[in-house]
Design an enzyme around this catalytic site. Structure first.
Site, PDB file in Angstrom:
ATOM      1  N   ARG A 160      10.446 -60.688  68.981  1.00  0.00           N
ATOM      2  CA  ARG A 160      11.156 -61.721  69.742  1.00  0.00           C
ATOM      3  C   ARG A 160      11.915 -62.670  68.840  1.00  0.00           C
ATOM      4  NH1 ARG A 160       5.964 -61.457  73.115  1.00  0.00           N
ATOM      5  NH2 ARG A 160       5.110 -61.803  71.068  1.00  0.00           N
ATOM      6  N   ILE A 161      11.245 -63.178  67.784  1.00  0.00           N
ATOM      7  CA  ILE A 161      11.906 -64.178  66.927  1.00  0.00           C
ATOM      8  C   ILE A 161      13.001 -63.512  66.091  1.00  0.00           C
ATOM      9  CG2 ILE A 161      11.569 -65.858  65.061  1.00  0.00           C
ATOM     10  CD1 ILE A 161       8.735 -66.364  66.253  1.00  0.00           C
ATOM     11  N   ARG A 181       8.602 -51.664  62.370  1.00  0.00           N
ATOM     12  CA  ARG A 181       7.735 -50.485  62.481  1.00  0.00           C
ATOM     13  C   ARG A 181       8.407 -49.400  63.321  1.00  0.00           C
ATOM     14  NH1 ARG A 181       2.232 -52.917  64.162  1.00  0.00           N
ATOM     15  NH2 ARG A 181       3.835 -53.977  65.319  1.00  0.00           N
ATOM     16  N   ARG A 239       5.473 -66.228  57.475  1.00  0.00           N
ATOM     17  CA  ARG A 239       4.219 -66.620  56.821  1.00  0.00           C
ATOM     18  C   ARG A 239       4.396 -66.543  55.305  1.00  0.00           C
ATOM     19  NH1 ARG A 239       3.047 -68.584  60.866  1.00  0.00           N
ATOM     20  NH2 ARG A 239       1.224 -68.260  62.199  1.00  0.00           N
ATOM     21  N   GLU A 268      -0.746 -74.131  52.324  1.00  0.00           N
ATOM     22  CA  GLU A 268      -0.189 -75.257  53.087  1.00  0.00           C
ATOM     23  C   GLU A 268      -1.313 -76.241  53.391  1.00  0.00           C
ATOM     24  OE1 GLU A 268       1.717 -73.625  56.570  1.00  0.00           O
ATOM     25  OE2 GLU A 268       2.972 -72.298  55.393  1.00  0.00           O
ATOM     26  N   HIS A 286       6.564 -76.356  57.414  1.00  0.00           N
ATOM     27  CA  HIS A 286       6.075 -75.542  58.541  1.00  0.00           C
ATOM     28  C   HIS A 286       6.321 -76.237  59.885  1.00  0.00           C
ATOM     29  CE1 HIS A 286       3.086 -72.141  59.660  1.00  0.00           C
ATOM     30  NE2 HIS A 286       3.954 -72.359  60.645  1.00  0.00           N
ATOM     31  N   GLY A 288       8.647 -74.841  62.203  1.00  0.00           N
ATOM     32  CA  GLY A 288       9.458 -73.903  62.990  1.00  0.00           C
ATOM     33  C   GLY A 288       9.469 -74.202  64.481  1.00  0.00           C
TER      34      GLY A 288
END
Ligand code: 8YV
Length: 321
Positions: A160-161, A181, A239, A268, A286, A288
């Site tokens: 999705r992102i 994949r 990540r 983090e 972080h 987003g």
């Protein structure tokens, strides 16, 4: 009065505008600040909840799951990523895990473009200059970035992102390559070129964009950074665990990488500050999904998951092991 669905323990403060709804459904125990895993475990053992609301940044590994009281039937994380939770261990104890897909896709893709533009256009140096009262007068050929428009973007992880990033990048007339994949259907591909092999895609990527889930080891190794064309821009809002940061620092220092835009780090918040010392990076802490609308929707979706499970339904946002 409508009977409550059970007891809810949260690891994070629940804001006022969500509080009434949550308290209508549950007996709520919510802290004033974000808890660490051991604090959450202590609170859970004290209050014996049916559901737990937790966030990213607190590991819930097998040894933690083993310490949860038997009362817990559902664990919902206010994140799409669930690499901080041992799903198999939770499921083995009969605990359902829910996450927050979809609702943060646009906010995260927007942040991704901010990282790309910030890195490409030396935003850090320019913001620092303005913070200092515009003392540096850039000459015509000073303080220059590189164009983003028209550059070829390779996306790793076309979920999705990744697809939302591709949509935005098309607005910058960027040809899109992707590694995933599985190959997508033509309508989802929307003209993007599929590479079954990441190693074969890398030499073509003027911009490399990481948009895949964490928890699958280090993907961007020294060898892989070396396969990118000289001057490539590296963008990661996925990540930090996907990246060998030592290799990233080297590639940025040597100039092999032109720049990097990063929202996520191996550690983090105790990130490797060498990344910030480099001029050719643009870093965010972080954030987003950090918009009012999105964080509200994420919290609501996580809470809805708990409501559904405790009402005997299986919500769409159940994470499969
Ligand atoms: C965090 C994220 O949830 O959802 C994820 O997986 O990485 C972010 O959206 C958010 O930053 C709260 O920590």
């Amino acid at each position: 009065m409508i009977a409550k669905l059970g007891r809810l323990v949260a690891s994070l403060p629940i804001p006022r505008h969500l509080r009434d709804g949550v308290e209508a459904a549950f007996v709520v125990v919510a802290p004033e600040r974000h808890l660490k895993t051991d604090e959450l475990l202590a609170l859970a053992n004290q209050h014996q909840p049916d559901g737990i609301l937790m966030s990213l940044g607190m590991p819930m590994r097998a040894e933690h799951i083993a310490q949860l009281p038997a009362s817990v039937r559902v664990l919902a994380t206010t994140s799409v990523g669930y690499d901080h939770i041992d799903i198999a261990a939770a499921n083995a104890r009969g605990i359902v895990v829910c996450n927050t897909p979809d609702v943060l896709t646009d906010a995260t893709a927007d942040t991704h473009m901010l990282l790309l533009l910030g890195a490409a256009r030396c935003a850090k140096a320019h913001v620092r200059n303005m913070d200092g009262g515009w003392k540096i007068r850039n000459g015509f050929f000073q303080g220059l970035g590189v164009d983003v428009t028209g550059k070829t973007m390779g996306i790793v992880g076309m979920g999705r992102i990744g697809r939302a990033v591709a949509d935005r990048a098309r607005g910058f007339r960027m040809p899109i390559l992707y590694h995933n994949r599985n190959r997508l259907s033509p309508d989802l591909e929307a003209g993007a070129r599929y590479f079954p092999s990441l190693d074969e895609m890398l030499p073509h990527c003027q911009v490399l964009s990481l948009n895949l889930p964490g928890g699958q080891g280090v993907l961007m190794t020294r060898e892989r950074f070396a396969q990118l064309p000289k001057g490539a821009i590296f963008v990661n809002s996925a990540r930090g665990s996907l990246v060998d940061e030592e290799a990233l620092v080297e590639a940025l220092k040597s100039g092999h990488l032109g720049s990097a835009g990063l929202d996520v780090f191996q550690k983090e918040p105790n990130f490797d500050t060498r990344l910030n010392d480099l001029e050719n990076t643009f870093l965010l802490p972080h954030v987003g999904s950090a918009t009012i609308e999105t964080r509200t929707a994420m919290a609501e979706l996580a809470i809805d998951g708990i409501v559904a499970v405790l009402s005997g339904r299986t919500p769409d946002n159940v994470v499969q092991a």
